[in-house]
Design an enzyme around this catalytic site. Structure first.
Site, PDB file in Angstrom:
ATOM      1  N   SER A  11      35.784  54.137  51.822  1.00 24.87           N
ATOM      2  CA  SER A  11      36.383  53.313  52.672  1.00 24.87           C
ATOM      3  C   SER A  11      35.918  52.820  54.552  1.00 24.87           C
ATOM      4  CB  SER A  11      38.161  53.658  52.933  1.00 24.87           C
ATOM      5  OG  SER A  11      38.201  54.876  54.165  1.00 24.87           O
ATOM      6  N   CYS A  12      36.393  51.360  54.989  1.00 28.53           N
ATOM      7  CA  CYS A  12      35.719  51.061  56.431  1.00 28.53           C
ATOM      8  C   CYS A  12      36.289  49.910  56.409  1.00 28.53           C
ATOM      9  CB  CYS A  12      34.018  50.912  56.386  1.00 28.53           C
ATOM     10  SG  CYS A  12      33.375  52.207  56.339  1.00 28.53           S
ATOM     11  N   ASP A  13      36.701  49.897  57.355  1.00 28.64           N
ATOM     12  CA  ASP A  13      37.782  48.597  58.095  1.00 28.64           C
ATOM     13  C   ASP A  13      37.345  47.408  59.041  1.00 28.64           C
ATOM     14  OD1 ASP A  13      40.625  48.731  55.901  1.00 28.64           O
ATOM     15  OD2 ASP A  13      40.042  50.848  56.849  1.00 28.64           O
TER      16      ASP A  13
END
Length: 425
Positions: A11-13
């Site tokens: 996950s990354c944003d």
């Protein structure tokens, strides 16, 4: 072919606000870098340089041809590799990347990591448009591949990128050597570990549609929806979680549309309920970044970086490119030369201690915040006070109320790192 565990943490944003979504005449960029929980992320300053004709450049796994001149960059990167998770250059270009899996197979062969492509683009571009041209050109020539984790078990993926400058942003999404890009000239946009470009394609690889047609992924008639055509038919649990996080991020941006500031972006990066600020499944937010890119070219860009995990309990410290800009030693990890596990074959058979000074102090502070309520609250207040000073300095600078000499601007990040280190001493 490399396989990946459907439940593997990933996950990354990334977020961007382009006026009129921003509260000020500036593009606002932000990213949370979510990586293996114990991985150390360092903040590295690399000055502009010139290079001899025919020079070669060693990236994480492979060499590429060097260009004649590279721009000054500030990078937040996992300390074992050459590239970066996010960063900015002296011309006000910011880039963040995300892991993505598509119908296009991911191989174990070593090539350029997405993080290498990110750094190369920052070193070689003066605008977001130029940056995605750099990435796609390198992608075509060298490809992307190799393990993205410091571990004997391969962890491989393709990449999406959010690129921004003072005037606009671009979303660039890849599947192997293929890609699609979307231009963002106003409003707010986010990306989160999934393909998000549908039919609104501003540019694409010349073979994108013919490849999809040949693979039987697209019938060749009607509109072409990149995300629909190239996304995995059966989305694993983690990708479904990314979908929920993407939607939550979009809603948080929409709620603040017209009033988005650096502080708003920091608040979004600290949002635990949505999973944007995350700590689960062996992964956590290991570093964060927010940048203010003013439309007025006479105003400096201000980049806030944590260099420590968990933005809800970290300090965003301001960096400004200036005459005195230099490496802050407290956020630079130790090096191990030819004995580094990433350099020896087979790779990653041993572990080394990559913790930098600020990381060590911050880890002690996190422990106190969890075990000693009063002491922990005092530390958090000191963190908040220090961060507020940095935000006020940025506001004063951009409002014309504070005009320090360039030498002082260049050493601003170093000064804040030293003061944060004193908080943990």
């Amino acid at each position: 072919m490399a396989s990946w565990n459907p439940d593997a943490p990933c996950s990354c944003d990334c977020f961007v606000s382009v006026p009129p979504a921003s509260a000020i005449p500036a593009v606002i960029f932000a990213k949370n870098s979510d990586r293996p929980r114990d991985e150390v992320q360092e903040v590295v300053f690399v000055p502009a340089r010139t290079h001899a004709p025919g020079s070669r450049l060693q990236c994480t796994y492979i060499e590429v041809e060097q260009v004649s001149k590279t721009h000054a960059v500030i990078l937040s990167r996992p300390s074992w590799l050459w590239g970066a998770e996010m960063g900015a250059n002296e011309h006000g270009v910011c880039i963040g990347n995300e892991a993505v899996w598509t119908k296009e197979p991911v191989g174990e062969g070593e090539a350029l990591l997405g993080m290498d492509l990110l750094r190369l683009a920052l070193e070689r571009s003066r605008s977001a448009l130029e940056a995605w041209h750099v990435i796609t050109g390198l992608l075509e020539r060298y490809g992307q591949g190799g393990s993205c984790r410091e571990d004997p078990a391969p962890f491989c993926y393709h990449n999406t990128f959010l690129l921004a400058d003072r005037t606009e942003a671009w979303v660039l999404e890849t599947a192997g050597r293929l890609w699609a890009a979307q231009r963002i000239q106003e409003g707010a946009r986010n990306i989160s570990n999934q393909l998000s470009i549908g039919t609104d394609i501003s540019a694409e690889h010349s073979e994108l549609r013919t490849h999809a047609l040949a693979q039987g992924w697209w019938g060749g008639q009607g509109t072409f929806d990149f995300a629909q055509v190239f996304s995995l038919t059966q989305q694993p649990v983690r990708m479904e979680a990314a979908k929920a996080r993407f939607q939550a991020g979009r809603e948080l941006l929409q709620q603040q549309r017209g009033g988005i500031t650096a502080e708003v972006m920091m608040g979004i990066l600290r949002n635990k309920e949505s999973g944007i600020c995350m700590d689960s499944g062996g992964f956590r937010t290991t570093a964060s970044m927010v940048s203010i890119l003013p439309r007025d070219p006479t105003q400096p860009c201000v980049h806030f970086l944590t260099a420590t995990p968990d933005p809800s309990r970290s300090v965003f410290k301001p960096f400004i490119f200036g005459a005195g800009a230099a490496q802050a030693p407290q956020v630079l990890s130790p090096t191990f030369g030819a004995q580094d596990p990433v350099r020896t074959q087979p790779r990653f058979q041993t572990q080394v201690d990559r913790r930098h000074t600020l990381y060590c102090g911050h880890q002690v502070a996190l422990g106190l915040m969890e075990s000693e309520q009063d002491r922990g609250q005092q530390l958090r207040r000191k963190q908040q006070d220090l961060e507020q000073e940095g935000l006020e300095a940025a506001r004063g600078l951009l409002a014309g109320e504070w005009a320090p000499p360039p030498q002082e601007l260049g050493t601003l990040f170093q000064a804040f790192v030293e003061r944060e280190s004193q908080v943990y001493a």
